[in-house]
Design a protein around this motif. Structure first.
Motif, PDB file in Angstrom:
ATOM      1  N   GLY A   1     -41.623   7.463   2.348  1.00 29.96           N
ATOM      2  CA  GLY A   1     -42.648   8.391   2.843  1.00 29.96           C
ATOM      3  C   GLY A   1     -42.591   9.737   2.162  1.00 29.96           C
ATOM      4  O   GLY A   1     -42.722  10.777   2.811  1.00 29.96           O
ATOM      5  N   GLY A   2     -42.400   9.732   0.840  1.00 21.05           N
ATOM      6  CA  GLY A   2     -42.557  10.973   0.070  1.00 21.05           C
ATOM      7  C   GLY A   2     -44.000  11.083  -0.390  1.00 21.05           C
ATOM      8  O   GLY A   2     -44.854  10.273  -0.016  1.00 21.05           O
ATOM      9  N   VAL A   3     -44.266  12.074  -1.239  1.00 21.62           N
ATOM     10  CA  VAL A   3     -45.661  12.318  -1.621  1.00 21.62           C
ATOM     11  C   VAL A   3     -46.279  11.096  -2.303  1.00 21.62           C
ATOM     12  O   VAL A   3     -47.472  10.814  -2.121  1.00 21.62           O
ATOM     13  CB  VAL A   3     -45.779  13.595  -2.490  1.00 21.62           C
ATOM     14  CG1 VAL A   3     -45.132  13.424  -3.857  1.00 21.62           C
ATOM     15  CG2 VAL A   3     -47.243  14.008  -2.640  1.00 21.62           C
ATOM     16  N   ILE A   4     -45.480  10.341  -3.068  1.00 18.02           N
ATOM     17  CA  ILE A   4     -46.056   9.186  -3.765  1.00 18.02           C
ATOM     18  C   ILE A   4     -46.405   8.087  -2.755  1.00 18.02           C
ATOM     19  O   ILE A   4     -47.525   7.549  -2.766  1.00 18.02           O
ATOM     20  CB  ILE A   4     -45.075   8.661  -4.841  1.00 18.02           C
ATOM     21  CG1 ILE A   4     -44.869   9.725  -5.923  1.00 18.02           C
ATOM     22  CG2 ILE A   4     -45.566   7.338  -5.434  1.00 18.02           C
ATOM     23  CD1 ILE A   4     -46.060  10.015  -6.802  1.00 18.02           C
ATOM     24  N   GLY A   5     -45.469   7.755  -1.877  1.00 10.82           N
ATOM     25  CA  GLY A   5     -45.741   6.703  -0.887  1.00 10.82           C
ATOM     26  C   GLY A   5     -46.922   7.064   0.003  1.00 10.82           C
ATOM     27  O   GLY A   5     -47.798   6.238   0.266  1.00 10.82           O
TER      28      GLY A   5
END
Ligand code: GLY
Length: 393
Positions: A19-23
């Motif tokens: 759940g970081g910016v990419i996910g």
């Protein structure tokens, strides 16, 4: 996206692990195209890995113009930069507030004749790659950014290299996902995924596709119904620690992102970020007061008023590097499992374009020319040595 495409994808269930910016950006785009999406985040907050510890710079030109053999990377970064205004507007509309996308670009300063040569190379490379750039004489540079009090010989303006506030971005992305109907399951470290007519997570939920958007920490193991561990073929993520200082905003602080060779200054509404170290192979988040003092001294030498700015806090983040420092975007050796990871110094910049090309691949099996060079399978061939980052702070 056509209504037909949304209908076609309506039955596809996708798990995004990380759940970081990419996910989060991949989840938003997959949902927009009609998939049913759940994000699994190991921490109790989204973006608690490296995203919330980043400076939020969208450095398409600064980061990639000088890498002579990285035309594909420059193209991906340029496309990302062009997508950002629409992406920010969508996140802000769905997320109910701003992300502080700056109107102005970044400045790069030269303090010595050698740095002027470095800037000359950067300007020429930007032009060759269609990345907007403007050369500035010392007086123009100081007019553009009066906060620059130190000796400068000249500079560049990179109008496309804007910035956002990463913490605000996370807040708005979280709200946007909630509003769009994406499930976010916090505190769920996925260590094992069972493969049996789909992908079963530890909570028993089943999906038809998986997007791995994990950071520098461990990845899940994929296990067949007979108990065999299946290999994704992904290389190990290389941790690259970055220490950063946050100063209170003071009158006379820079308004632009300012890069020098050994430091950057990224002013937000709430504070002025000064970064960052590049410590390859280090995965700890400890802060070294000497490194922080060095960063502050370098920033003050550029913009003297920062000497008066109280230090609010300092932290370290762990960038997810790869053997060639380029991201891993595409299907892994396990059909139906996709990688969107290893974005190293550029996760925030590359989020919208990664989401777009991942959604193409996950839902429609389409690998665009832009995405092909970033296939996770590229390390089947001997990897080139990582390119030099010695010109970067
Ligand atoms: N993108 C800047 C950094 O990684 O420090």
């Amino acid at each position: 996206m056509s209504a037909t495409s949304a209908r076609r994808n309506s039955a596809v269930r996708v798990a995004v692990i990380g759940g970081g910016v990419i996910g989060l950006s991949c989840a938003l785009e997959l949902k927009r195209r009609g998939a049913e999406v759940v994000v699994y985040e190991r921490g109790m907050e989204i973006g608690a890995g490296v995203t919330s510890r980043s400076a939020g710079m969208l450095g398409a030109a600064f980061e990639w113009s000088l890498e002579a053999d990285e035309l594909a990377m420059a193209a991906l970064a340029r496309q990302a930069g062009e997508m950002w205004p629409d992406f920010a507007a969508r996140v802000e509309r769905l997320g109910g507030g701003g992300v502080e996308l700056s109107a102005e670009g970044a400045l790069v300063v030269a303090r010595t004749p050698a740095e002027l040569d470095w800037l000359g190379g950067m300007a020429a490379a930007c032009q060759a790659r269609d990345l907007p750039v403007r050369r500035l004489a010392a007086a123009e540079l100081k007019r553009e950014e009066p906060a620059l009090t130190g000796k400068v010989l000249g500079g560049l303006e990179l109008p496309g290299d804007r910035q956002v506030d990463p913490q605000k971005l996370l807040l708005r992305l979280g709200a946007a996902l909630g509003k769009s109907g994406v499930g976010i399951r916090m505190g769920r470290a996925i260590e094992r995924v069972q493969i049996a007519s789909g992908f079963q997570m530890q909570d028993g939920d089943k999906f038809e596709r998986v997007v791995l958007a994990t950071g520098a920490g461990s990845k899940p193991r994929f296990v067949s119904w007979q108990g065999d561990v299946l290999e994704t073929g992904l290389p190990d993520i290389v941790p690259v620690k970055g220490q950063m200082l946050a100063l209170a905003p003071v009158a006379g602080a820079p308004k632009h992102v300012v890069h020098a060779r050994d430091v950057y200054i990224a002013p937000k509404a709430r504070w002025v970020l000064v970064g960052a170290t590049t410590e390859r192979g280090k995965a700890d988040t400890g802060v070294d007061p000497d490194q922080i003092a060095r960063l502050k001294a370098a920033a003050v030498a550029l913009a003297g008023r920062l000497a008066d700015a109280p230090e609010v806090t300092a932290w370290a983040g762990v960038r997810p590097g790869t053997p060639d420092d380029k991201p891993l975007i595409g299907e892994t050796a396990i059909p139906g499992v996709f990688a969107a990871m290893g974005h190293y110094r550029n996760g925030i910049l590359l989020a919208p374009v990664t989401a777009d090309v991942i959604a193409d691949q996950v839902l429609d099996g389409k690998v665009s020319g832009l995405a092909k060079p970033f296939s996770p399978g590229r390390f089947d061939k001997p990897a080139k040595a990582p390119h030099s980052r010695s010109s970067k702070h």
